[in-house]
Motif scaffolding. Sequence first.
Motif, PDB file in Angstrom:
ATOM      1  N   ALA A 191       1.329  18.632   7.910  1.00 56.61           N
ATOM      2  CA  ALA A 191       1.778  17.595   6.979  1.00 56.61           C
ATOM      3  C   ALA A 191       1.601  16.268   7.705  1.00 56.61           C
ATOM      4  CB  ALA A 191       3.229  17.801   6.580  1.00 56.61           C
ATOM      5  N   ALA A 192       0.894  15.337   7.080  1.00 54.79           N
ATOM      6  CA  ALA A 192       0.586  14.072   7.746  1.00 54.79           C
ATOM      7  C   ALA A 192       0.584  12.937   6.745  1.00 54.79           C
ATOM      8  CB  ALA A 192      -0.769  14.154   8.459  1.00 54.79           C
ATOM      9  N   SER A 193       0.699  11.720   7.262  1.00 54.98           N
ATOM     10  CA  SER A 193       0.684  10.550   6.389  1.00 54.98           C
ATOM     11  C   SER A 193       0.144   9.356   7.149  1.00 54.98           C
ATOM     12  CB  SER A 193       2.100  10.238   5.884  1.00 54.98           C
ATOM     13  OG  SER A 193       2.895   9.690   6.934  1.00 54.98           O
ATOM     14  N   GLY A 194      -0.160   8.300   6.395  1.00 57.53           N
ATOM     15  CA  GLY A 194      -0.609   7.058   7.003  1.00 57.53           C
ATOM     16  C   GLY A 194      -0.385   5.893   6.062  1.00 57.53           C
ATOM     17  N   PHE A 195      -0.286   4.699   6.645  1.00 56.04           N
ATOM     18  CA  PHE A 195      -0.237   3.488   5.831  1.00 56.04           C
ATOM     19  C   PHE A 195      -1.641   3.196   5.318  1.00 56.04           C
ATOM     20  CE2 PHE A 195       3.875   2.439   7.822  1.00 56.04           C
ATOM     21  CZ  PHE A 195       4.555   1.959   6.715  1.00 56.04           C
ATOM     22  N   LEU A 196      -1.737   2.843   4.038  1.00 49.67           N
ATOM     23  CA  LEU A 196      -3.025   2.656   3.377  1.00 49.67           C
ATOM     24  C   LEU A 196      -3.479   1.206   3.447  1.00 49.67           C
ATOM     25  CD1 LEU A 196      -5.330   3.770   1.592  1.00 49.67           C
ATOM     26  CD2 LEU A 196      -3.880   3.265  -0.401  1.00 49.67           C
ATOM     27  N   SER A 198      -5.553  -1.679   2.077  1.00 56.79           N
ATOM     28  CA  SER A 198      -6.036  -1.954   0.728  1.00 56.79           C
ATOM     29  C   SER A 198      -5.947  -3.452   0.463  1.00 56.79           C
ATOM     30  CB  SER A 198      -5.195  -1.188  -0.305  1.00 56.79           C
ATOM     31  OG  SER A 198      -3.883  -1.733  -0.361  1.00 56.79           O
ATOM     32  N   GLY A 199      -6.282  -3.833  -0.763  1.00 59.53           N
ATOM     33  CA  GLY A 199      -6.146  -5.226  -1.159  1.00 59.53           C
ATOM     34  C   GLY A 199      -4.721  -5.604  -1.521  1.00 59.53           C
ATOM     35  N   ASN A 200      -3.812  -4.651  -1.426  1.00 53.07           N
ATOM     36  CA  ASN A 200      -2.405  -4.896  -1.730  1.00 53.07           C
ATOM     37  C   ASN A 200      -1.847  -5.920  -0.729  1.00 53.07           C
ATOM     38  OD1 ASN A 200       0.419  -4.743  -1.986  1.00 53.07           O
ATOM     39  ND2 ASN A 200       0.402  -2.544  -2.431  1.00 53.07           N
ATOM     40  N   PRO A 201      -1.414  -7.090  -1.193  1.00 51.31           N
ATOM     41  CA  PRO A 201      -0.926  -8.107  -0.251  1.00 51.31           C
ATOM     42  C   PRO A 201       0.257  -7.632   0.585  1.00 51.31           C
ATOM     43  CG  PRO A 201      -0.399  -8.715  -2.523  1.00 51.31           C
ATOM     44  CD  PRO A 201      -1.337  -7.563  -2.591  1.00 51.31           C
ATOM     45  N   LYS A 202       1.051  -6.713   0.066  1.00 53.77           N
ATOM     46  CA  LYS A 202       2.176  -6.188   0.843  1.00 53.77           C
ATOM     47  C   LYS A 202       1.682  -5.370   2.035  1.00 53.77           C
ATOM     48  CE  LYS A 202       5.538  -6.116  -2.945  1.00 53.77           C
ATOM     49  NZ  LYS A 202       6.418  -7.148  -2.374  1.00 53.77           N
ATOM     50  N   ALA A 203       0.528  -4.716   1.872  1.00 55.22           N
ATOM     51  CA  ALA A 203      -0.024  -3.927   2.968  1.00 55.22           C
ATOM     52  C   ALA A 203      -0.400  -4.827   4.140  1.00 55.22           C
ATOM     53  CB  ALA A 203      -1.248  -3.136   2.486  1.00 55.22           C
ATOM     54  N   LYS A 204      -1.132  -5.877   3.856  1.00 55.07           N
ATOM     55  CA  LYS A 204      -1.546  -6.780   4.931  1.00 55.07           C
ATOM     56  C   LYS A 204      -0.344  -7.476   5.551  1.00 55.07           C
ATOM     57  CE  LYS A 204      -4.790  -7.289   6.488  1.00 55.07           C
ATOM     58  NZ  LYS A 204      -5.290  -6.696   7.778  1.00 55.07           N
ATOM     59  N   ALA A 205       0.612  -7.918   4.743  1.00 52.57           N
ATOM     60  CA  ALA A 205       1.789  -8.606   5.272  1.00 52.57           C
ATOM     61  C   ALA A 205       2.582  -7.697   6.203  1.00 52.57           C
ATOM     62  CB  ALA A 205       2.675  -9.089   4.123  1.00 52.57           C
ATOM     63  N   LEU A 206       2.748  -6.437   5.811  1.00 53.89           N
ATOM     64  CA  LEU A 206       3.517  -5.506   6.633  1.00 53.89           C
ATOM     65  C   LEU A 206       2.762  -5.152   7.905  1.00 53.89           C
ATOM     66  CD1 LEU A 206       6.107  -3.874   6.835  1.00 53.89           C
ATOM     67  CD2 LEU A 206       4.984  -2.024   5.573  1.00 53.89           C
ATOM     68  N   GLU A 207       1.450  -4.962   7.806  1.00 53.55           N
ATOM     69  CA  GLU A 207       0.641  -4.640   8.989  1.00 53.55           C
ATOM     70  C   GLU A 207       0.700  -5.777  10.006  1.00 53.55           C
ATOM     71  OE1 GLU A 207      -3.756  -2.824  10.035  1.00 53.55           O
ATOM     72  OE2 GLU A 207      -3.560  -4.158   8.311  1.00 53.55           O
ATOM     73  N   VAL A 208       0.551  -7.007   9.544  1.00 54.14           N
ATOM     74  CA  VAL A 208       0.594  -8.169  10.436  1.00 54.14           C
ATOM     75  C   VAL A 208       1.964  -8.277  11.109  1.00 54.14           C
ATOM     76  CG1 VAL A 208       0.580 -10.697  10.498  1.00 54.14           C
ATOM     77  CG2 VAL A 208      -1.212  -9.464   9.251  1.00 54.14           C
ATOM     78  N   MET A 209       3.032  -8.079  10.348  1.00 50.77           N
ATOM     79  CA  MET A 209       4.366  -8.204  10.923  1.00 50.77           C
ATOM     80  C   MET A 209       4.674  -7.070  11.897  1.00 50.77           C
ATOM     81  SD  MET A 209       6.980  -9.993  11.401  1.00 50.77           S
ATOM     82  CE  MET A 209       6.792 -11.298  10.169  1.00 50.77           C
ATOM     83  N   LEU A 210       4.230  -5.858  11.591  1.00 56.51           N
ATOM     84  CA  LEU A 210       4.430  -4.742  12.521  1.00 56.51           C
ATOM     85  C   LEU A 210       3.750  -5.020  13.855  1.00 56.51           C
ATOM     86  CD1 LEU A 210       4.017  -1.607  10.223  1.00 56.51           C
ATOM     87  CD2 LEU A 210       6.042  -2.195  11.547  1.00 56.51           C
ATOM     88  N   GLN A 211       2.527  -5.534  13.784  1.00 59.25           N
ATOM     89  CA  GLN A 211       1.805  -5.800  15.022  1.00 59.25           C
ATOM     90  C   GLN A 211       2.424  -6.972  15.778  1.00 59.25           C
ATOM     91  OE1 GLN A 211      -2.409  -6.040  14.270  1.00 59.25           O
ATOM     92  NE2 GLN A 211      -2.534  -3.955  13.509  1.00 59.25           N
ATOM     93  N   HIS A 218      -1.175   0.279  12.434  1.00 56.32           N
ATOM     94  CA  HIS A 218      -2.587   0.328  12.063  1.00 56.32           C
ATOM     95  C   HIS A 218      -2.740   1.013  10.714  1.00 56.32           C
ATOM     96  CE1 HIS A 218      -3.488  -0.907  16.190  1.00 56.32           C
ATOM     97  NE2 HIS A 218      -2.545  -0.057  16.542  1.00 56.32           N
ATOM     98  N   PHE A 219      -3.083   0.202   9.714  1.00 57.13           N
ATOM     99  CA  PHE A 219      -3.298   0.730   8.373  1.00 57.13           C
ATOM    100  C   PHE A 219      -4.731   1.251   8.290  1.00 57.13           C
ATOM    101  CE2 PHE A 219       0.228  -1.249   5.652  1.00 57.13           C
ATOM    102  CZ  PHE A 219       1.094  -1.359   6.736  1.00 57.13           C
ATOM    103  N   ARG A 220      -4.949   2.355   7.557  1.00 56.87           N
ATOM    104  CA  ARG A 220      -6.273   2.968   7.468  1.00 56.87           C
ATOM    105  C   ARG A 220      -6.641   3.213   6.013  1.00 56.87           C
ATOM    106  NH1 ARG A 220      -3.923   5.274  12.292  1.00 56.87           N
ATOM    107  NH2 ARG A 220      -5.261   4.692  14.052  1.00 56.87           N
ATOM    108  N   ASP A 221      -7.949   3.286   5.745  1.00 56.17           N
ATOM    109  CA  ASP A 221      -8.371   3.515   4.368  1.00 56.17           C
ATOM    110  C   ASP A 221      -8.166   4.980   3.996  1.00 56.17           C
ATOM    111  OD1 ASP A 221     -10.553   4.967   5.405  1.00 56.17           O
ATOM    112  OD2 ASP A 221     -11.918   3.264   5.235  1.00 56.17           O
TER     113      ASP A 221
END
Length: 272
Positions: A191-196, A198-211, A218-221
């Motif tokens: 069982a596995a998961s990952g952050f996606l 995408s063009g979702n602005p919340k994805a980029k905002a969260l990835e930038v803040m996590l880093q 690290h979000f992946r397609d």
Amino acid sequence: MSLGEHEWAPPGVDPERPTVARVHDALLGGTENFASDRAVARKLKDVVPEVVNLVWCDRAFVGRVVDYLVREAGIRQIIDLGAGLPTVENTHEVAQFADPTCRVVYVDNDPMVEPHAKAILGGNANADAITADLRDVDAVLGHPALRRLIDLSQPTAVLVIGVLHLLADHEDPHGVVRRYVAALPPGGHLAASGFLASGNPKAKALEVMLQATMGTGHFRDRAAITRFFDGLVPVEPGVVHFPEWHPDERLPGPLAPWEELLLGGVARKPHP
């Protein structure tokens, strides 16, 4: 553990350095965290106010996955990698509610996780926690506490949920997962998961803040997340957004933007 400026920390734990497990605990409203962790939690909530919903969504996904593994897939042994600090509806609780004979081992590299988990486990003879880095597959699978509970010749599930985004590509997360899968017998499950990404602005905002706050994230397609299951037989409905995987109730309609940030799934190792 919220003791203001003079927070006590166990030996070897630096309260000034936030950790993923403790930030996660802070987001869930737990007490096993420090001011540094709560500061990160606040920053994450500032950029994605629904991040608390996201964390609870993750917990619910884990619960449904574990329930499926025990009740429908016949799994009685679970290795929970990057387990974090125990909260509510933990893996061993869900598994042992379905079958008290289930054996569960929690693995995390945060030194606070093992003693806290052991305190919660109490005298539970069928569950344990170890401090180890999931990237060191040999150390994890060869740990005496794991070997005591887990017989890798018997059907076993490995959970890597809510943790693979912490591994950068140069750390070869796909290779790490493949090594765990290689250790499973036929009929074992991943069982596995990952952050996606995408063009979702919340994805980029969260990835930038996590880093920015944690130095990782690290979000992946979709293709990269799906590749964690290469060579395995997917459990329906495959790799999907968390609310879409065996929902307790029929989904009322389109997913909210924050619900589209995570993908996950379960797959079975086939017989040769």
